[in-house]
Design an enzyme around this catalytic site. Structure first.
Site, short mmCIF file in Angstrom:
data_model
loop_
_atom_site.label_atom_id
_atom_site.label_comp_id
_atom_site.label_asym_id
_atom_site.label_seq_id
_atom_site.Cartn_x
_atom_site.Cartn_y
_atom_site.Cartn_z
N ASN A 9 9.23 -0.98 -10.35
CA ASN A 9 8.11 -0.93 -11.28
C ASN A 9 7.49 0.46 -11.15
OD1 ASN A 9 5.82 -1.29 -12.78
ND2 ASN A 9 4.85 -2.78 -11.39
N TRP A 10 7.83 1.33 -12.09
CA TRP A 10 7.36 2.72 -12.00
C TRP A 10 5.86 2.85 -12.36
CZ3 TRP A 10 11.53 6.42 -14.58
CH2 TRP A 10 12.66 6.47 -13.76
N LYS A 11 5.29 1.80 -12.92
CA LYS A 11 3.89 1.85 -13.38
C LYS A 11 3.69 3.06 -14.30
CE LYS A 11 2.65 -0.82 -9.35
NZ LYS A 11 1.69 -1.20 -8.34
N HIS A 95 1.38 -8.77 -14.58
CA HIS A 95 1.18 -8.04 -13.33
C HIS A 95 -0.33 -8.01 -13.01
CE1 HIS A 95 0.96 -4.75 -10.45
NE2 HIS A 95 2.24 -4.97 -10.21
N GLU A 165 3.49 -11.93 -5.80
CA GLU A 165 2.93 -10.64 -5.38
C GLU A 165 1.52 -10.83 -4.86
OE1 GLU A 165 4.51 -6.51 -7.04
OE2 GLU A 165 2.97 -7.41 -8.23
N GLY A 235 7.12 -1.08 -6.12
CA GLY A 235 6.30 -0.07 -6.80
C GLY A 235 6.49 1.30 -6.18
P1 PGA Z 1 3.98 -1.63 -4.28
O1 PGA Z 1 3.76 -2.20 -5.75
O2 PGA Z 1 5.46 -1.80 -3.95
O3 PGA Z 1 3.58 -0.18 -4.37
O4 PGA Z 1 3.15 -2.40 -3.36
C1 PGA Z 1 4.36 -3.39 -6.16
C2 PGA Z 1 3.83 -3.78 -7.53
O5 PGA Z 1 2.62 -3.61 -7.78
O6 PGA Z 1 4.60 -4.25 -8.38
#
Ligand code: PGA
Length: 254
Positions: A9-11, A95, A165, A235
């Site tokens: 998940n590159w956001k 999310h 999550e 992420g």
């Molecule tokens: P993270 O993010 O691996 O940086 O904790 C995961 C996400 O929010 O999908």
């Protein structure tokens, strides 16, 4: 056991097209010969057509959100039909950052899941608890799931992916506490119980359940082998090519 599913998940990263291309190509090159892991990258929307590469890579593409209508007067929205057209096979829905910053409700999430399924895109539904070990928060997951999955048929479950999550374990949150495989297992078992209640016998075994929250190349093995997760949503660690390739390689050795 089926192949572990590793979803990036590159956001809202990277900020340039050249950065996105470099990251994608480096990961692609690094994992080209790995066959026993399924890799999905979810970049910001506008990188999707350029990274698609005519489907010549084994890496699949996903989006980070989608709208529920196919088309129309909905300024700023991207429909699942448009994603399908771009060769996108997965979409993250619900999310915690979308729930928090964009006020997404469970009713909206439910419509998005149904729309994604209609256009043959696999929804990755994210649910999690806000506070560590709070009984009230764990109950909140049941409440959310019941609304998010309302009206889904048993046959839809085969295409659905749920990602547990815990919000407190996401690396960029204030807490950013690492969850243990036991925490992941506890959350997953709870989700399975709810699925069983909502959809009856064997429903809990039909759906792939992933774990997300501070997953990296060091802890990946414990989440897949100790906590028996079907995969992970990554992420921060997916934004550094060497780290993400290492993570995938470690998952392939389980
Ligand atoms: P993270 O993010 O691996 O940086 O904790 C995961 C996400 O929010 O999908």
């Amino acid at each position: 056991m089926s192949k572990p599913l590793i979803i990036a998940n590159w956001k809202c990263n990277p900020i340039s097209f050249s950065g996105a291309k470099l990251l994608f190509d480096s990961v692609e090159k690094g994992v080209r010969n790995i066959k026993n892991v399924e890799v999905v990258i979810c970049p910001p929307f506008h990188y999707l057509p350029v990274l698609n590469n005519g489907g010549r890579t084994s890496i699949k593409l996903g989006a980070q959100d989608c709208f529920w209508e196919e088309k129309g007067a909905f300024t700023g929205e991207i429909s699942p039909k448009m994603l399908e057209d771009l060769g996108c096979q997965y979409v993250i829905i619900g999310h915690s950052e979308r729930r928090k910053y964009f006020d997404e409700t469970d009713e909206m999430i439910n419509k998005k899941i149904k729309a994604a399924l209609k256009f043959h895109i696999r929804p990755i539904l994210c649910v999690g608890d806000k506070n560590r070990k709070s009984k009230e928060d764990i109950k909140e997951i049941a409440f959310k799931l019941t609304k998010d999955l309302r009206g889904l048929k048993k046959k839809d479950l085969l295409r659905l992916i749920i990602c547990y999550e815990p919000i407190w374990a996401i690396s960029t949150t204030k807490e950013g506490i690492e969850a243990t495989p036991d925490d992941a297992m506890e959350g997953t078992l709870y989700i399975k119980k709810i699925l069983y209640k909502l959809f009856g016998k064997s429903a809990d075994r039909k759906i792939k359940i992933l774990y997300g929250g501070s997953v990296d190349s060091k802890n990946i093995k414990s989440f897949i082998s100790k906590a028996h997760m079907d995969g992970v949503l990554v992420g921060a660690a997916s934004l550094k090519a060497t780290e993400f390739v290492k993570l995938i390689k470690n998952a392939s050795k389980i």
